[in-house]
Design a protein around this motif. Structure first.
Motif, PDB file in Angstrom:
ATOM      1  N   GLY A   1     -12.799   3.999 -23.082  1.00  0.00           N
ATOM      2  CA  GLY A   1     -12.549   5.210 -22.313  1.00  0.00           C
ATOM      3  C   GLY A   1     -13.484   5.354 -21.122  1.00  0.00           C
ATOM      4  N   TYR A   2     -13.038   6.066 -20.100  1.00  0.00           N
ATOM      5  CA  TYR A   2     -13.879   6.296 -18.920  1.00  0.00           C
ATOM      6  C   TYR A   2     -13.428   7.563 -18.204  1.00  0.00           C
ATOM      7  CZ  TYR A   2      -9.872   4.076 -16.577  1.00  0.00           C
ATOM      8  OH  TYR A   2      -8.614   3.761 -16.153  1.00  0.00           O
ATOM      9  N   ASP A   3     -14.338   8.128 -17.460  1.00  0.00           N
ATOM     10  CA  ASP A   3     -14.086   9.311 -16.630  1.00  0.00           C
ATOM     11  C   ASP A   3     -15.034   9.196 -15.447  1.00  0.00           C
ATOM     12  OD1 ASP A   3     -13.723  11.741 -15.437  1.00  0.00           O
ATOM     13  OD2 ASP A   3     -13.947  12.926 -17.267  1.00  0.00           O
ATOM     14  N   LEU A   4     -14.499   8.727 -14.302  1.00  0.00           N
ATOM     15  CA  LEU A   4     -15.367   8.365 -13.179  1.00  0.00           C
ATOM     16  C   LEU A   4     -14.902   9.000 -11.867  1.00  0.00           C
ATOM     17  CD1 LEU A   4     -15.584   4.523 -13.888  1.00  0.00           C
ATOM     18  CD2 LEU A   4     -17.437   6.189 -14.218  1.00  0.00           C
ATOM     19  N   PRO A   5     -15.851   9.404 -11.033  1.00  0.00           N
ATOM     20  CA  PRO A   5     -15.502   9.793  -9.657  1.00  0.00           C
ATOM     21  C   PRO A   5     -15.384   8.517  -8.813  1.00  0.00           C
ATOM     22  CG  PRO A   5     -17.841  10.099 -10.018  1.00  0.00           C
ATOM     23  CD  PRO A   5     -17.270   9.628 -11.325  1.00  0.00           C
ATOM     24  N   VAL A   6     -14.245   8.338  -8.153  1.00  0.00           N
ATOM     25  CA  VAL A   6     -13.983   7.110  -7.404  1.00  0.00           C
ATOM     26  C   VAL A   6     -13.719   7.454  -5.941  1.00  0.00           C
ATOM     27  CG1 VAL A   6     -12.435   5.142  -7.141  1.00  0.00           C
ATOM     28  CG2 VAL A   6     -13.076   5.930  -9.436  1.00  0.00           C
ATOM     29  N   TYR A   7     -14.351   6.693  -5.044  1.00  0.00           N
ATOM     30  CA  TYR A   7     -14.194   6.937  -3.601  1.00  0.00           C
ATOM     31  C   TYR A   7     -13.509   5.754  -2.920  1.00  0.00           C
ATOM     32  CZ  TYR A   7     -17.361  10.856  -4.350  1.00  0.00           C
ATOM     33  OH  TYR A   7     -17.919  12.026  -4.805  1.00  0.00           O
ATOM     34  N   TRP A   8     -12.966   6.051  -1.757  1.00  0.00           N
ATOM     35  CA  TRP A   8     -12.313   5.049  -0.914  1.00  0.00           C
ATOM     36  C   TRP A   8     -11.242   4.284  -1.716  1.00  0.00           C
ATOM     37  CZ3 TRP A   8     -13.574   6.325   3.767  1.00  0.00           C
ATOM     38  CH2 TRP A   8     -14.851   6.771   4.060  1.00  0.00           C
ATOM     39  N   ALA A   9     -10.295   5.054  -2.264  1.00  0.00           N
ATOM     40  CA  ALA A   9      -9.280   4.503  -3.172  1.00  0.00           C
ATOM     41  C   ALA A   9      -7.961   4.272  -2.428  1.00  0.00           C
ATOM     42  CB  ALA A   9      -9.061   5.441  -4.351  1.00  0.00           C
ATOM     43  N   THR A  10      -7.511   3.034  -2.409  1.00  0.00           N
ATOM     44  CA  THR A  10      -6.241   2.644  -1.791  1.00  0.00           C
ATOM     45  C   THR A  10      -5.252   2.314  -2.905  1.00  0.00           C
ATOM     46  OG1 THR A  10      -7.374   1.750   0.155  1.00  0.00           O
ATOM     47  CG2 THR A  10      -5.115   1.017  -0.238  1.00  0.00           C
ATOM     48  N   ARG A  11      -4.173   3.101  -3.008  1.00  0.00           N
ATOM     49  CA  ARG A  11      -3.225   2.966  -4.127  1.00  0.00           C
ATOM     50  C   ARG A  11      -2.193   1.869  -3.846  1.00  0.00           C
ATOM     51  NH1 ARG A  11      -0.824   6.227  -8.349  1.00  0.00           N
ATOM     52  NH2 ARG A  11      -2.158   8.021  -7.875  1.00  0.00           N
ATOM     53  N   VAL A  12      -1.906   1.050  -4.888  1.00  0.00           N
ATOM     54  CA  VAL A  12      -0.874   0.014  -4.744  1.00  0.00           C
ATOM     55  C   VAL A  12       0.206   0.095  -5.831  1.00  0.00           C
ATOM     56  CG1 VAL A  12      -2.312  -1.607  -3.456  1.00  0.00           C
ATOM     57  CG2 VAL A  12      -2.312  -1.664  -5.974  1.00  0.00           C
TER      58      VAL A  12
ATOM     59  N   VAL B   1       0.849  -1.198   0.000  1.00  0.00           N
ATOM     60  CA  VAL B   1       0.000   0.000   0.000  1.00  0.00           C
ATOM     61  C   VAL B   1       0.883   1.246   0.000  1.00  0.00           C
ATOM     62  CG1 VAL B   1      -1.684   1.349   1.317  1.00  0.00           C
ATOM     63  CG2 VAL B   1      -1.920  -1.150   1.142  1.00  0.00           C
ATOM     64  N   LEU B   2       0.654   2.125  -0.997  1.00  0.00           N
ATOM     65  CA  LEU B   2       1.439   3.353  -1.149  1.00  0.00           C
ATOM     66  C   LEU B   2       0.767   4.565  -0.531  1.00  0.00           C
ATOM     67  CD1 LEU B   2       2.453   2.878  -4.900  1.00  0.00           C
ATOM     68  CD2 LEU B   2       3.822   2.337  -2.880  1.00  0.00           C
ATOM     69  N   GLY B   3      -0.558   4.531  -0.443  1.00  0.00           N
ATOM     70  CA  GLY B   3      -1.285   5.669   0.101  1.00  0.00           C
ATOM     71  C   GLY B   3      -2.783   5.461  -0.040  1.00  0.00           C
ATOM     72  N   LYS B   4      -3.533   6.400   0.526  1.00  0.00           N
ATOM     73  CA  LYS B   4      -4.998   6.299   0.488  1.00  0.00           C
ATOM     74  C   LYS B   4      -5.584   7.659   0.145  1.00  0.00           C
ATOM     75  CE  LYS B   4      -5.439   4.707   4.732  1.00  0.00           C
ATOM     76  NZ  LYS B   4      -6.056   4.083   5.920  1.00  0.00           N
ATOM     77  N   GLU B   5      -6.581   7.640  -0.769  1.00  0.00           N
ATOM     78  CA  GLU B   5      -7.239   8.865  -1.197  1.00  0.00           C
ATOM     79  C   GLU B   5      -8.749   8.657  -1.134  1.00  0.00           C
ATOM     80  OE1 GLU B   5      -5.241  10.270  -4.984  1.00  0.00           O
ATOM     81  OE2 GLU B   5      -4.114   8.431  -4.582  1.00  0.00           O
ATOM     82  N   TYR B   6      -9.416   9.500  -0.372  1.00  0.00           N
ATOM     83  CA  TYR B   6     -10.866   9.356  -0.233  1.00  0.00           C
ATOM     84  C   TYR B   6     -11.567   9.531  -1.576  1.00  0.00           C
ATOM     85  CZ  TYR B   6     -15.709  10.608   0.782  1.00  0.00           C
ATOM     86  OH  TYR B   6     -17.082  10.682   0.769  1.00  0.00           O
ATOM     87  N   PHE B   7     -11.066  10.482  -2.398  1.00  0.00           N
ATOM     88  CA  PHE B   7     -11.689  10.730  -3.704  1.00  0.00           C
ATOM     89  C   PHE B   7     -10.603  10.854  -4.768  1.00  0.00           C
ATOM     90  CE2 PHE B   7     -12.832  13.775  -7.039  1.00  0.00           C
ATOM     91  CZ  PHE B   7     -13.947  13.141  -7.582  1.00  0.00           C
ATOM     92  N   VAL B   8     -10.810  10.167  -5.898  1.00  0.00           N
ATOM     93  CA  VAL B   8      -9.911  10.257  -7.050  1.00  0.00           C
ATOM     94  C   VAL B   8     -10.757  10.360  -8.312  1.00  0.00           C
ATOM     95  CG1 VAL B   8      -8.083   9.143  -8.383  1.00  0.00           C
ATOM     96  CG2 VAL B   8      -8.170   8.822  -5.917  1.00  0.00           C
ATOM     97  N   ARG B   9     -10.375  11.261  -9.212  1.00  0.00           N
ATOM     98  CA  ARG B   9     -11.030  11.337 -10.515  1.00  0.00           C
ATOM     99  C   ARG B   9     -10.246  10.440 -11.461  1.00  0.00           C
ATOM    100  NH1 ARG B   9     -16.109  13.561 -11.564  1.00  0.00           N
ATOM    101  NH2 ARG B   9     -16.454  13.280 -13.803  1.00  0.00           N
ATOM    102  N   MET B  10     -10.800   9.317 -11.877  1.00  0.00           N
ATOM    103  CA  MET B  10     -10.094   8.371 -12.730  1.00  0.00           C
ATOM    104  C   MET B  10     -10.510   8.549 -14.179  1.00  0.00           C
ATOM    105  SD  MET B  10      -9.825   4.799 -10.589  1.00  0.00           S
ATOM    106  CE  MET B  10      -8.964   4.742  -9.024  1.00  0.00           C
TER     107      MET B  10
END
Length: 417
Positions: free
Chosen positions: A306-317, A284-293
């Protein structure tokens, strides 16, 4: 039987010994031995290659101590800096010359003590204090990550301010950077990722709830041609519980363990064909409550994918954009099919639980995916995917040593007869 005569004999011997001891003292025996005299000042006998209180000494030049006449000799020399580090040296068999065999430290104050004896065997002494010049070219080391609490998979990193390429220079750096854990970890060594980056990990994960300290003794130490080490800020980390999340991409489930015991099992979806999730151990590198993917940020530009999504509870690896995150749009496929573009998706409630449960350094492992394996370096921490034998090869001190041995052991090895 009468034992009195024997008693008298013993007492007589005792008196005789005491009497002889007193007589010897009265004659001045030990007090007249040359070694009992106060050491004479060897100022006129000893010559140094440096001077006290003068211009600061060039640390690239060796220290020499010479006895300038044959009426006496040098018996011992110690040179130590203000940090208590001794300078290695060699004395000639005739006692006429001593010279350093290791580089002087830069920006240091040395105290040199010389023991001598004259032709009569009387002891002498000479003392000198001098300063070395500061280095014009220094190597700075920065430990990572930042101080705090991490998972059992967190490697220690050392970032160098400039490239170090030669094996000899790398050996100096490795010897000077120390990592200790309490309780002790199984093994542990540095691995050169590139000329400016080193990672440290033990053979297995760090012990749960341990304390890690990284320190450097590189300040003032000569590394290479006119290159010396600078001071480094120590690093202290706390390791928490052993949290491991194992995702079986073919079964579409993630199982989470705390200290070896299962605490949750979550239906997930991973990467679909053409976008399969990477296999292997990630950290685990970090955690972001909201990410625009957006698909364009990871090279997906086609209209169909293609996609453009609001993403919540995102844990980066991974740094390239692989997350464990909430994917409410794919709940129907979670636990049944892989439909993502490489991330691990789960319901919003499960993603929030996962987000709150894990921390940086915790283990996220993917098995049974059709994807490639996690990169060893450069896209996060793939350190644990390197076999221990191969990891040791990345250390100039450990490469070639047998399992369980240390660099000091190699000095004791002898060829078979």
């Amino acid at each position: 039987m009468n034992h009195t005569p024997r008693l008298r004999t013993i007492l007589s011997c005792t008196v005789l010994v005491v009497s002889l001891g007193a007589s010897a003292t009265a004659c001045g025996g030990p007090d007249t031995h040359p070694l009992s005299d106060k050491p004479y000042d060897a100022d006129g006998q000893i010559v140094f290659s440096v001077t006290a209180g003068g211009k600061k000494v060039n640390p690239d030049k060796p220290l020499e101590v010479v006895s300038k006449n044959r009426d006496g000799r040098i018996t011992d020399v110690t040179a130590v800096d203000a940090s208590g580090h001794y300078l290695a040296g060699e004395l000639t068999a005739d006692g006429m010359r001593w010279h350093s065999t290791a580089p002087l430290a830069a920006g240091a104050r040395y105290t040199v003590r010389v023991a001598t004896e004259n032709e009569e065997g009387k002891p002498g002494s000479r003392r000198l204090t001098f300063d070395t010049a500061k280095a014009k070219k220094t190597l700075e080391v920065e430990f990572g990550p930042d101080a705090g609490t991490y998972g059992v998979g967190q490697p220690i990193t050392a970032t160098l301010s400039q490239p170090v390429k030669s094996k000899a220079a790398r050996a100096v750096v490795e010897r000077s950077l120390k990592v200790r854990s309490t309780p002790s970890a199984d093994g542990g060594t540095w691995h050169w990722v590139d000329d400016e980056t080193m990672h440290f990990r033990p053979k297995e994960y760090w012990p749960a709830n341990s304390k890690i300290t990284a320190t450097s003794n590189l300040e003032g130490v000569k590394i290479g041609d006119k290159l010396y080490g600078s001071a480094t800020k120590p690093l202290k980390l706390t390791i928490g519980d052993r949290i491991e999340a194992i995702t079986d991409a073919s079964a579409h489930y993630m199982t989470i363990y705390r200290n070896g015991e299962e605490i949750n099992s979550i239906p997930v979806t991973t990467g679909k064909p053409g976008f399969s999730t990477r296999n292997g151990i990630k950290v685990v590198l970090g955690k972001e409550y909201f990410v625009r993917m957006r698909g364009t940020t990871v090279g997906i530009s086609s209209a169909s994918e293609g996609y453009d999504l609001p993403v919540y509870w995102a844990t980066r690896v991974t740094w390239s954009g692989e997350y464990v995150h909430a994917a409410p749009w794919s709940v129907g496929s979670q636990g049944a099919a892989n439909v993502s573009h490489g991330c691990t998706g789960m319901s919003t409630g499960n993603a929030a639980w996962f987000f709150e449960t894990v921390k940086e350094g915790d283990i996220v492992q993917v098995i049974n995916s059709a994807g490639d394996y996690m990169e060893e370096f450069g896209n996060g921490y793939g350190d644990w995917n390197v076999d221990w034998k191969d990891w040791r090869k990345g250390s100039v001190l450990q490469a070639g040593l047998r399992e369980g041995s240390s660099p000091a052991d190699s000095a004791r090895l002898r060829p078979a007869i």
